[in-house]
Design a protein around this motif. Sequence first.
Motif, PDB file in Angstrom:
ATOM      1  N   GLU A 151       0.859  -1.186   0.000  1.00  0.00           N
ATOM      2  CA  GLU A 151       0.000   0.000   0.000  1.00  0.00           C
ATOM      3  C   GLU A 151       0.900   1.242   0.000  1.00  0.00           C
ATOM      4  OE1 GLU A 151      -3.403   0.155  -0.183  1.00  0.00           O
ATOM      5  OE2 GLU A 151      -3.174  -1.985  -0.618  1.00  0.00           O
ATOM      6  N   PRO A 152       0.461   2.347  -0.615  1.00  0.00           N
ATOM      7  CA  PRO A 152       1.308   3.540  -0.710  1.00  0.00           C
ATOM      8  C   PRO A 152       1.859   4.054   0.624  1.00  0.00           C
ATOM      9  CG  PRO A 152      -0.530   3.739  -2.211  1.00  0.00           C
ATOM     10  CD  PRO A 152      -0.771   2.499  -1.392  1.00  0.00           C
ATOM     11  N   ARG A 153       1.043   4.157   1.655  1.00  0.00           N
ATOM     12  CA  ARG A 153       1.528   4.648   2.955  1.00  0.00           C
ATOM     13  C   ARG A 153       2.571   3.702   3.548  1.00  0.00           C
ATOM     14  NH1 ARG A 153      -1.042   9.064   4.795  1.00  0.00           N
ATOM     15  NH2 ARG A 153      -3.072   9.510   3.899  1.00  0.00           N
ATOM     16  N   GLU A 154       2.319   2.411   3.438  1.00  0.00           N
ATOM     17  CA  GLU A 154       3.257   1.410   3.947  1.00  0.00           C
ATOM     18  C   GLU A 154       4.574   1.469   3.170  1.00  0.00           C
ATOM     19  OE1 GLU A 154       3.442  -3.478   4.389  1.00  0.00           O
ATOM     20  OE2 GLU A 154       1.789  -2.530   3.300  1.00  0.00           O
ATOM     21  N   ALA A 155       4.472   1.613   1.859  1.00  0.00           N
ATOM     22  CA  ALA A 155       5.670   1.686   1.010  1.00  0.00           C
ATOM     23  C   ALA A 155       6.497   2.916   1.342  1.00  0.00           C
ATOM     24  CB  ALA A 155       5.268   1.693  -0.462  1.00  0.00           C
ATOM     25  N   LEU A 156       5.834   4.058   1.515  1.00  0.00           N
ATOM     26  CA  LEU A 156       6.547   5.290   1.833  1.00  0.00           C
ATOM     27  C   LEU A 156       7.225   5.179   3.191  1.00  0.00           C
ATOM     28  CD1 LEU A 156       7.215   8.136   0.828  1.00  0.00           C
ATOM     29  CD2 LEU A 156       5.175   8.937   2.017  1.00  0.00           C
ATOM     30  N   LYS A 157       6.518   4.634   4.149  1.00  0.00           N
ATOM     31  CA  LYS A 157       7.091   4.470   5.490  1.00  0.00           C
ATOM     32  C   LYS A 157       8.312   3.554   5.442  1.00  0.00           C
ATOM     33  CE  LYS A 157       5.860   3.178  10.190  1.00  0.00           C
ATOM     34  NZ  LYS A 157       4.821   2.626  11.059  1.00  0.00           N
ATOM     35  N   ALA A 158       8.237   2.459   4.717  1.00  0.00           N
ATOM     36  CA  ALA A 158       9.356   1.522   4.608  1.00  0.00           C
ATOM     37  C   ALA A 158      10.536   2.163   3.883  1.00  0.00           C
ATOM     38  CB  ALA A 158       8.911   0.256   3.882  1.00  0.00           C
ATOM     39  N   ALA A 159      10.268   2.951   2.862  1.00  0.00           N
ATOM     40  CA  ALA A 159      11.330   3.558   2.069  1.00  0.00           C
ATOM     41  C   ALA A 159      12.005   4.707   2.813  1.00  0.00           C
ATOM     42  CB  ALA A 159      10.776   4.074   0.743  1.00  0.00           C
ATOM     43  N   MET A 160      11.285   5.358   3.731  1.00  0.00           N
ATOM     44  CA  MET A 160      11.823   6.531   4.404  1.00  0.00           C
ATOM     45  C   MET A 160      12.607   6.186   5.673  1.00  0.00           C
ATOM     46  SD  MET A 160      10.958   8.773   2.260  1.00  0.00           S
ATOM     47  CE  MET A 160      11.411  10.281   3.051  1.00  0.00           C
ATOM     48  N   VAL A 161      12.700   4.916   6.008  1.00  0.00           N
ATOM     49  CA  VAL A 161      13.449   4.511   7.193  1.00  0.00           C
ATOM     50  C   VAL A 161      14.926   4.777   6.944  1.00  0.00           C
ATOM     51  CG1 VAL A 161      14.155   2.571   8.630  1.00  0.00           C
ATOM     52  CG2 VAL A 161      11.777   2.783   7.891  1.00  0.00           C
ATOM     53  N   ASP A 162      15.535   5.583   7.776  1.00  0.00           N
ATOM     54  CA  ASP A 162      16.968   5.856   7.671  1.00  0.00           C
ATOM     55  C   ASP A 162      17.702   4.847   8.518  1.00  0.00           C
ATOM     56  OD1 ASP A 162      16.798   8.091   6.015  1.00  0.00           O
ATOM     57  OD2 ASP A 162      16.434   9.431   7.701  1.00  0.00           O
ATOM     58  N   ALA A 163      18.767   4.307   7.938  1.00  0.00           N
ATOM     59  CA  ALA A 163      19.569   3.354   8.694  1.00  0.00           C
ATOM     60  C   ALA A 163      20.314   4.090   9.808  1.00  0.00           C
ATOM     61  CB  ALA A 163      20.569   2.659   7.775  1.00  0.00           C
TER      62      ALA A 163
END
Length: 167
Positions: A151-163
Amino acid sequence: MRAVEARFETEDDAAPLEMLVALFEARGWPCEASAEEISGEIQGSWAKYQLRAIWRGEDRVLQLLCLPDIRIATEKKAAAQELVALANEQMWLGHFDIWSNGNVLLYRNGTLLGNDGLLSLDQAQSLVEIAVEECDRFYPAFQFVLWGDKEPREALKAAMVDAAGEA
């Protein structure tokens, strides 16, 4: 970079496309230019991006387009449009669009130049770097939506995680 600085002193400004051609040449990026447009490829972190700059002299506007070579399948268009809206909320400069001609994802930024219509080396570098950085930043989110069925919100949240830390 010295080639650009040798051609244009750091405080010198130049015609926008001329400055961008010099920047591309100095960085070893392939490009083609005409009187109103430059087109080239830049390697980002995730993919090669096609970069285009279009100069509208009568308006003194330089439009920069960065295309990450992502085509949106019809069945994914609604999710991709939602992700574009969510991503655009996170951006200060430029925005993402889905071109109706071919359902192609692109980053777009229009810059109004001063009365002289000139571009500085710093401006040219910043515009290109911002375009590539924004495409790199959101590329994983589009991958998650288009090929990972997130889902778009889930994808954005996963992609925005900074290591945290460094490897």
